[in-house]
Design an enzyme around this catalytic site. Structure first.
Site, PDB file in Angstrom:
ATOM      1  N   LYS A 186       0.858  -1.194   0.000  1.00  0.00           N
ATOM      2  CA  LYS A 186       0.000   0.000   0.000  1.00  0.00           C
ATOM      3  C   LYS A 186       0.892   1.241   0.000  1.00  0.00           C
ATOM      4  CE  LYS A 186      -1.845   2.843   2.891  1.00  0.00           C
ATOM      5  NZ  LYS A 186      -1.820   4.055   2.068  1.00  0.00           N
ATOM      6  N   GLY A 217      -4.689   3.164  -1.334  1.00  0.00           N
ATOM      7  CA  GLY A 217      -5.934   3.197  -0.566  1.00  0.00           C
ATOM      8  C   GLY A 217      -5.684   3.995   0.696  1.00  0.00           C
ATOM      9  N   GLY A 219      -5.102   5.017   4.430  1.00  0.00           N
ATOM     10  CA  GLY A 219      -4.481   4.301   5.540  1.00  0.00           C
ATOM     11  C   GLY A 219      -5.516   3.726   6.496  1.00  0.00           C
ATOM     12  N   SER A 220      -6.538   4.542   6.801  1.00  0.00           N
ATOM     13  CA  SER A 220      -7.534   4.115   7.786  1.00  0.00           C
ATOM     14  C   SER A 220      -8.490   3.055   7.233  1.00  0.00           C
ATOM     15  CB  SER A 220      -8.332   5.326   8.253  1.00  0.00           C
ATOM     16  OG  SER A 220      -8.904   5.950   7.118  1.00  0.00           O
ATOM     17  N   GLY A 223      -5.358   0.441   4.497  1.00  0.00           N
ATOM     18  CA  GLY A 223      -4.198   0.188   5.368  1.00  0.00           C
ATOM     19  C   GLY A 223      -4.589  -0.692   6.542  1.00  0.00           C
ATOM     20  N   GLU A 261      10.173   1.082  10.321  1.00  0.00           N
ATOM     21  CA  GLU A 261      11.190   2.099   9.980  1.00  0.00           C
ATOM     22  C   GLU A 261      10.513   3.450  10.169  1.00  0.00           C
ATOM     23  OE1 GLU A 261      14.262   1.187   8.821  1.00  0.00           O
ATOM     24  OE2 GLU A 261      13.742  -0.932   8.787  1.00  0.00           O
ATOM     25  N   CYS A 295      13.890  10.962   6.716  1.00  0.00           N
ATOM     26  CA  CYS A 295      13.816  10.534   8.118  1.00  0.00           C
ATOM     27  C   CYS A 295      15.184  10.537   8.797  1.00  0.00           C
ATOM     28  CB  CYS A 295      13.200   9.151   8.201  1.00  0.00           C
ATOM     29  SG  CYS A 295      13.991   7.994   7.092  1.00  0.00           S
ATOM     30  N   GLU A 395      10.798  15.733  15.546  1.00  0.00           N
ATOM     31  CA  GLU A 395      10.952  15.759  14.093  1.00  0.00           C
ATOM     32  C   GLU A 395      10.028  16.798  13.452  1.00  0.00           C
ATOM     33  OE1 GLU A 395       9.342  12.382  11.789  1.00  0.00           O
ATOM     34  OE2 GLU A 395      11.316  12.239  10.890  1.00  0.00           O
TER      35      GLU A 395
END
Ligand code: NAP
Ligand code: MG
Length: 492
Positions: A186, A217, A219-220, A223, A261, A295, A395
């Site tokens: 995804k 798609g 995430g909610s 996912g 990650e 990241c 971050e």
């Protein structure tokens, strides 16, 4: 506004709207779609069909069926297909680079020089690892005639973020496929284009139906359906710490191993004996790469008081010389932020940092005139102050770094380690023995010396603390992580 002509094939690809998703060797659509936005202009590039839970369930079913034979193929056969895929990626590099540039906002040169070729190399690297792995290791024990058998897990699920859609996808799926697992991917809703194009190349390369499935798609919705399906045998997630924690919890309930990650807040320690010009160039280059949406970048710069003023004035000059612009414009040195939401977040972080006492040395705002005002641009930003400031520790994920002056090299390592993350740090000094000592003392997955963002296949890239767990990427150990170890024994 200047117009840019995309190559015919790129144009034809995005014209086929809404884009379908790919599973069981076929292209499917749903009623729901999402606009894919060009962050340089805030305009719609194309639309993508959003997979629904039933699509995800069907994709997992097809991956489960395909595993029955894919899991038993010879490593050389899998390697052959991965090399074919790498060849197709190289053939279509200009198309993929354009898609990545318009979707993410990154300068086309970065996509052409890094994201796309580095991904092709990843498939080749793991093809080689698959071929020279010993899948049965005799244990040479006394009481039993026994060996360890290394066997692929089965269906591996992948959820990816929007900052390096193509390259991170390759880093994830290449070792999984090479080891004989089947995959369901995804991509991020914001940046699905290059991953969908990859699915086209996977089909063209001749991977059997169901081996590799790509379903954009929400995430909610999609996912959640993917991460919670008990038929997945391995989960791999790249993205925020917050979503990673949730995925770890869901997988924990199903006892599915999850490789996470996550985010980071890398520290750079610039010692009194550092080559200041090299440190300014290396750290600025690392921070402004992909507009700081990296990241593992360094966004806490601890600079020794003896070189602080020189360092800051050179860094300021460098930041102010950066030409912002559209990714497709070959003159641009930094593109827009990938999403409007992220740009708004960066503005908020800088305002909060200032309210908490940080000084803005340069940047700190979006350009509000001319063409740039239409996109999601943000100026390269240097903040300075105390490391108790919230935004010296959390971050931001943008072209913003926090400068902190220090006087004691032993104490600074401790200060750098007083942070929740553990992804990547760097140390800058001409004394290589000292560099090695500090590099070892910094708590993180990766410690770099006189450089930041150092990647090579074979060099393990991993994380600790809130930056992730469960493996890492790019090395032989990564490949081994996609094989379960089974003992086979007979009594002598
Ligand atoms: P994110 O919000 O965590 O989203 C990442 C992915 O997770 C997207 O595909 C998203 O889907 C999906 N997702 C969201 N909620 C989900 C749920 N409940 N179940 C399953 N999937 C779900 O992260 P992001 O904003 O895209 O990326 C930025 C973050 O990624 C930063 O923190 C950065 O440091 C981190 N990152 C880490 C690495 C690393 O290697 N350590 C590499 C790159 C980025 P939607 O797109 O539909 O929301
Ligand atoms: Mg986009």
């Amino acid at each position: 506004m200047k117009t840019y002509t995309l190559q015919d094939q790129t144009h034809a690809f995005i014209e086929a709207s809404p884009q379908k998703f790919y599973f069981n060797g076929e292209w499917h659509a749903s009623e729901k779609t999402i606009d894919v936005i060009d962050p340089a202009t805030a305009s719609v590039i194309t639309q993508v069909s959003l997979s629904q839970p039933e699509d995800v369930a069907n994709a997992i079913g097809s991956a489960e069926s395909a595993f029955k034979s894919w899991g038993k193929t010879e490593p050389s056969e899998r390697a052959g297909l991965l090399r074919k895929l790498a060849e197709l990626i190289r053939r279509d590099l200009p198309i993929l680079a354009e898609l990545e540039s318009i979707d993410v906002g990154k300068p086309i040169g970065e996509a052409e020089g890094f994201d796309i070729p580095f991904a092709a190399e990843c498939f080749e690297y793991f093809a080689g690892v698959a071929e020279d792995t010993e899948y049965e290791v005799d244990l040479g024990l006394e009481l039993t005639d026994s060996h360890t058998a290394k066997i692929p897990y089965g269906v591996s699920a992948f959820v990816f973020p929007w900052n390096f859609p193509f390259c991170l996808c390759a880093w994830g799926i290449a070792p999984a496929l090479a080891a004989g697992n089947t995959i369901v991917v995804k991509p991020a809703s914001e940046t699905p284009l290059s991953t969908l194009y990859l699915a086209k190349l996977i089909e063209e390369a001749g991977f059997p139906a169901g081996v590799a499935n790509v379903l954009p798609g929400a995430g909610s919705v999609a996912g959640e359906a993917l991460i919670s399906d008990p038929r997945i045998k391995l989960m791999s997630f790249t993205g925020s710490t917050e979503v990673g924690r949730h995925i770890g919890e869901v997988c924990g309930r199903n006892l599915v191993p999850a490789k996470l990650e996550l985010g980071g807040k890398g520290a750079a320690i610039v010692c009194s004996d550092a080559d200041v010009d090299a440190a300014v160039e290396g750290l600025s280059g690392a921070l402004l790469f992909n507009a700081g949406q990296v990241c593992c970048t360094a966004s806490r710069w601890y600079v020794h008081e003896s070189v602080y003023d020189e360092f800051v004035s050179k860094a300021k000059a460098h930041f102010e010389s950066i030409k912002l612009g559209r990714g497709l414009d070959t003159d641009s040195q930094m593109g827009p932020i990938c999403t409007q939401k992220q740009m708004a977040k960066i503005l908020e972080c800088v305002a909060e940092a200032q309210a908490d006492g940080a000084e803005v040395i340069c940047g700190g705002k979006r350009p509000m005139t001319g063409e740039l005002s239409q996109g999601f641009y943000f100026e390269p930003t240097l903040l300075a102050g105390d490391d108790s400031n919230k935004w010296a520790q959390e971050e931001i994920f943008g072209p913003v770094t926090f400068l902190i002056k220090f006087s004691d090299e032993e104490e600074v390592v401790e200060r750098a380690n007083r942070n929740q993350y553990g992804l990547a740090n760097s140390v800058w000094t001409q004394d290589l023995a000292k560099a090695k000592t500090i590099a070892h003392e910094l708590v993180s997955g990766n410690s770099w010396i006189n450089a930041h963002n150092v990647f090579e296949y074979g060099l393990h890239y991993g994380a600790c603390n809130q930056s992730g767990c469960g493996g890492g990427v790019n090395s032989r150990a990564t490949f081994e992580g996609y094989l379960r170890q089974m003992s086979v024994a007979a009594r002598r």
